[in-house]
Each structure stands twice: as C-alpha cells, then as structure tokens.
Design an enzyme around this catalytic site. Structure first.
Site, PDB file in Angstrom:
ATOM      1  N   ASN A  32      36.311  39.259  31.577  1.00  0.00           N
ATOM      2  CA  ASN A  32      36.315  39.711  32.970  1.00  0.00           C
ATOM      3  C   ASN A  32      37.763  39.822  33.473  1.00  0.00           C
ATOM      4  O   ASN A  32      38.251  39.021  34.265  1.00  0.00           O
ATOM      5  CB  ASN A  32      35.510  38.739  33.827  1.00  0.00           C
ATOM      6  CG  ASN A  32      35.186  39.302  35.199  1.00  0.00           C
ATOM      7  OD1 ASN A  32      35.728  40.349  35.601  1.00  0.00           O
ATOM      8  ND2 ASN A  32      34.329  38.618  35.922  1.00  0.00           N
ATOM      9  N   VAL A  33      38.441  40.876  32.978  1.00  0.00           N
ATOM     10  CA  VAL A  33      39.877  41.027  33.225  1.00  0.00           C
ATOM     11  C   VAL A  33      40.185  41.171  34.709  1.00  0.00           C
ATOM     12  O   VAL A  33      41.181  40.642  35.202  1.00  0.00           O
ATOM     13  CB  VAL A  33      40.412  42.239  32.421  1.00  0.00           C
ATOM     14  CG1 VAL A  33      41.888  42.459  32.706  1.00  0.00           C
ATOM     15  CG2 VAL A  33      40.176  42.030  30.933  1.00  0.00           C
ATOM     16  N   ARG A  44      32.389  45.011  46.812  1.00  0.00           N
ATOM     17  CA  ARG A  44      32.941  46.107  47.609  1.00  0.00           C
ATOM     18  C   ARG A  44      34.310  45.802  48.179  1.00  0.00           C
ATOM     19  O   ARG A  44      35.205  46.610  48.185  1.00  0.00           O
ATOM     20  CB  ARG A  44      31.984  46.368  48.774  1.00  0.00           C
ATOM     21  CG  ARG A  44      31.287  47.686  48.672  1.00  0.00           C
ATOM     22  CD  ARG A  44      30.888  48.066  50.056  1.00  0.00           C
ATOM     23  NE  ARG A  44      29.454  47.849  50.191  1.00  0.00           N
ATOM     24  CZ  ARG A  44      28.841  47.893  51.351  1.00  0.00           C
ATOM     25  NH1 ARG A  44      29.519  48.118  52.454  1.00  0.00           N
ATOM     26  NH2 ARG A  44      27.567  47.710  51.409  1.00  0.00           N
ATOM     27  N   LYS A  45      34.412  44.629  48.756  1.00  0.00           N
ATOM     28  CA  LYS A  45      35.638  44.340  49.494  1.00  0.00           C
ATOM     29  C   LYS A  45      36.278  43.014  49.072  1.00  0.00           C
ATOM     30  O   LYS A  45      37.094  42.467  49.801  1.00  0.00           O
ATOM     31  CB  LYS A  45      35.329  44.286  50.997  1.00  0.00           C
ATOM     32  CG  LYS A  45      34.986  45.626  51.600  1.00  0.00           C
ATOM     33  CD  LYS A  45      36.213  46.526  51.704  1.00  0.00           C
ATOM     34  CE  LYS A  45      37.152  46.023  52.791  1.00  0.00           C
ATOM     35  NZ  LYS A  45      38.313  46.919  52.947  1.00  0.00           N
ATOM     36  N   TYR A  98      42.578  36.032  39.907  1.00  0.00           N
ATOM     37  CA  TYR A  98      42.828  34.585  39.973  1.00  0.00           C
ATOM     38  C   TYR A  98      44.304  34.278  39.708  1.00  0.00           C
ATOM     39  O   TYR A  98      44.901  33.424  40.365  1.00  0.00           O
ATOM     40  CB  TYR A  98      41.953  33.845  38.954  1.00  0.00           C
ATOM     41  CG  TYR A  98      40.470  33.945  39.216  1.00  0.00           C
ATOM     42  CD1 TYR A  98      39.967  34.029  40.514  1.00  0.00           C
ATOM     43  CD2 TYR A  98      39.550  33.940  38.164  1.00  0.00           C
ATOM     44  CE1 TYR A  98      38.594  34.121  40.758  1.00  0.00           C
ATOM     45  CE2 TYR A  98      38.179  34.009  38.395  1.00  0.00           C
ATOM     46  CZ  TYR A  98      37.710  34.110  39.694  1.00  0.00           C
ATOM     47  OH  TYR A  98      36.362  34.185  39.921  1.00  0.00           O
TER      48      TYR A  98
END
Lengths: 206, 206
Positions: free
Chosen positions: A170-171, A139-140, A177
């Site tokens: 997992n773009v 969510r955040k 990152y």
C-alpha cells in the site's frame, strides 16, 4: 478574456446543501464509539478486509465485536481497546460532552457532495444525517483526521508513541505516513497464532 | 565395554541443590507481575533491546514503566496491558492465589545448574531464591513456557488470536514460532510515530 461573473443578488441565500464558492460544506466530528456503533464498525472493518484482499481471514461478527470492544464492566476509554469514529454531516452536530474525550468538530469543504456517496445509506449513524470514516476517506483523506486525533490524544496523555500497521504494497498509505513523520519499521514481522493452531497449542502440556 | 556404574548406597540422599540423575531440578512459576517487579521488567526489556541492537530506541525508565504498566486505578488484568513473569527457583514455590490468574507451577530438569547463571543476582526477585525469564531463557527455551501461558489464557478467555512481533533476522525465533503453528505475516509493516515527530504531528491544525 473570461467575463467576470455577475455579482449575486443582494438578497441571495446559499443553503448548506448547495455548493458554496469553496465547494460542498460538510461538518465532521470525532467521538468515542459506543456499543450502538458496532454495526457500523463491523461494516468498516469488513470494507478494510475487502480492500486488503484479506476477507478469507475475516471472522468478526457484530456480536463478537461487541463482546471484544464493549465488554461488561469495560475499563475506561484509553486504558484498553478504544474506538474513535469520524462522522460527517451536511448539518452541524449538536454539542456533546464526554468525560474521557471531548468530541472534536471541524467543518470542511469537499469537491464532491456527500450526497453522491453510494454507501451513504449503509453507513447512516444514529446521530442524524451522518456518514462515517471509510466511505468518504478515500476521497479527501479524512483518515488523516482520525490519525491526528489519536496522536493528539496520545501526546495529551503523555504517551511516548503511536504504532499501527500497513500492508507493504500500500504505497500510497506508506508515503502518506512517512510524510507525517512516521517511521516504517522494515525488520519487524507480525506473528499470529489463531484458530485451530491456537487451540492446539493452548492445550499441549508444555 | 563401559563398566556399569555401581548402585548407590541404600541410604543415599540427594539434596535438591545437587544434580539428580535427570539433571538439575528447578522449579518454575508463571504469575501476574506487580509493580514490585518493575525493576526486573525494566532490566529484561533492556536486555531484549541489547539483543535486538535497538538500544538507541530504548527510553523506558522504571518510573515510566511503572506509570504505563501499573497506573493508579488500573483496569483488571487481561483487559489492558498485562505482564506475566516466569520465575525459577531451586526450591519449590509456596502456594499462591490470584483471582485473575492462577499461577502455574512446573518442575524442570536443566543440563546446567541455575547457580551458574552470571546474572542470577541481578534478577533475584522478592519471592526468594528466584530468577526470571530471559536470564535462563536462552539456555532451555523457557520463553516457550511464557508463550504457552499466554496462548492458554487467550483460549480460556475465548479470544480468537494471539499476535506478537519478531525481527526478520531472528531465524531461530521464526523457526520456533512456525513450529508451534504460528503464521508469520510477511506483508504487514509496523508504522511508528514517536518523539518529536509525534509531538509535532499532534500539535498541527489538521
């Protein structure tokens, strides 16, 4: 054209469980996990396997996790496998101390109340009205707080780097990152020997 | 058409340093590394960086390696970072014991004598006429003995898997790992936060 909101009555009181002007106040704490947290760690690990479509590789049980993460005569935190947990609560956390890691506290304001989390009950911890990491991470972006705690601890201990892994599809995670300054090492491949192949190789006569 | 070799004289004696009918006899030992091995471990690590064309990322010094691998009050072997060394000698190793890892001994026969190794002197250890891992690893695949020792130790301790990394262009290594039963996980990507990016991220206020 919008009418200004009337000022609140002078004696108004906004309880913590109600939305404040900034959203829903929430208290967070990062602390060292203990063996009592193993049931939660097991659920979180399984949730990650579901998200990564890797449940066919998921073999951990609470018992094997406890034996691996918290063995008898375990070395001190940060000298071997060490688990940090992020907890959330609508009430402030009581003060706590640990000789190896000073728990980190911060209050946040969320757009949506934590009470709406459908998995709140499943992840209630033994510290009171508390929820953990992944249930609200999406969510955040609370996961970034955990990563920051790891980086800060590594820098504090004089370590030169922090490594972790991500799945190449997992773009969103990779973009995040890279945005925080991490490099993705495209040439490195993980090799894994497990299950029957490990048993077989370990028992050959080299 | 080839003439049979004449039988050896009845009183012939073949010293260990001469080629035997099977090649050059060589004794190997795998043992836990100690802080005295740090200069060798540093050289071996640097050799790997040269082979992988990654010397621009190589920052370790003997002092940082010693602090990381053998800190004061280090936890017992196999509960944290643990280094196994493969040693070679033209003479048998003396018996040795360790409460955490029983050294493993084996004699081999090499096609080429160890005396031909140009880096023999650089890697001479404190255990006598001894040479280590990578200097001869390329010749006879001695690295596989080390990997086997790790797999056997993991199985013995009840661990479920052994993970390591390889560069995606190192086809020889990948073929060898797959041949021993390992899986290469093509989707997993390494993420790394290091140097100034680590310092910067660790000091932000999240």
């Amino acid at each position: 054209m919008a009418a200004a909101a009337p000022p609140p009555p002078a004696d108004s009181h906004i309880p913590l469980s109600e939305p404040t002007p900034c959203g829903h106040e929430l208290f967070t704490r990062i602390r060292l996990a203990t063996v009592e947290d193993v049931p939660h760690i097991h659920k979180l690990t399984h949730q990650l396997a579901v998200f990564e479509s890797l449940t066919h590789l998921f073999q951990a049980t609470p018992a094997t996790l406890a034996a691996t993460l918290f063995p008898p005569n375990a070395p001190p935190p940060f000298t071997s496998v060490t688990v940090l947990l992020l907890e959330l609560s609508t009430l402030p956390f009581p003060p706590s101390e640990n000789p190896h890691f000073t728990p980190w506290h911060k209050s946040l304001h969320l757009d949506l109340p934590i009470d709406d989390d459908p998995e709140k009950e499943a992840f209630r911890s033994n510290a009171g009205d508390v929820n953990e990491d992944v249930t609200v991470g999406g969510r955040k972006g609370l996961g970034k707080l955990l990563l920051w705690a790891v980086a800060e601890q590594a820098a504090k201990m004089g370590y030169g780097r922090v490594d972790w892994v991500v799945l190449d599809w997992n773009v969103n995670a990779i973009t995040f990152y890279e945005g925080m300054g991490a490099k993705i090492l495209p040439e490195l491949r993980f090799c894994r020997l497990t299950g029957e192949a490990l048993e077989a190789y370990a028992h050959v006569n080299p």
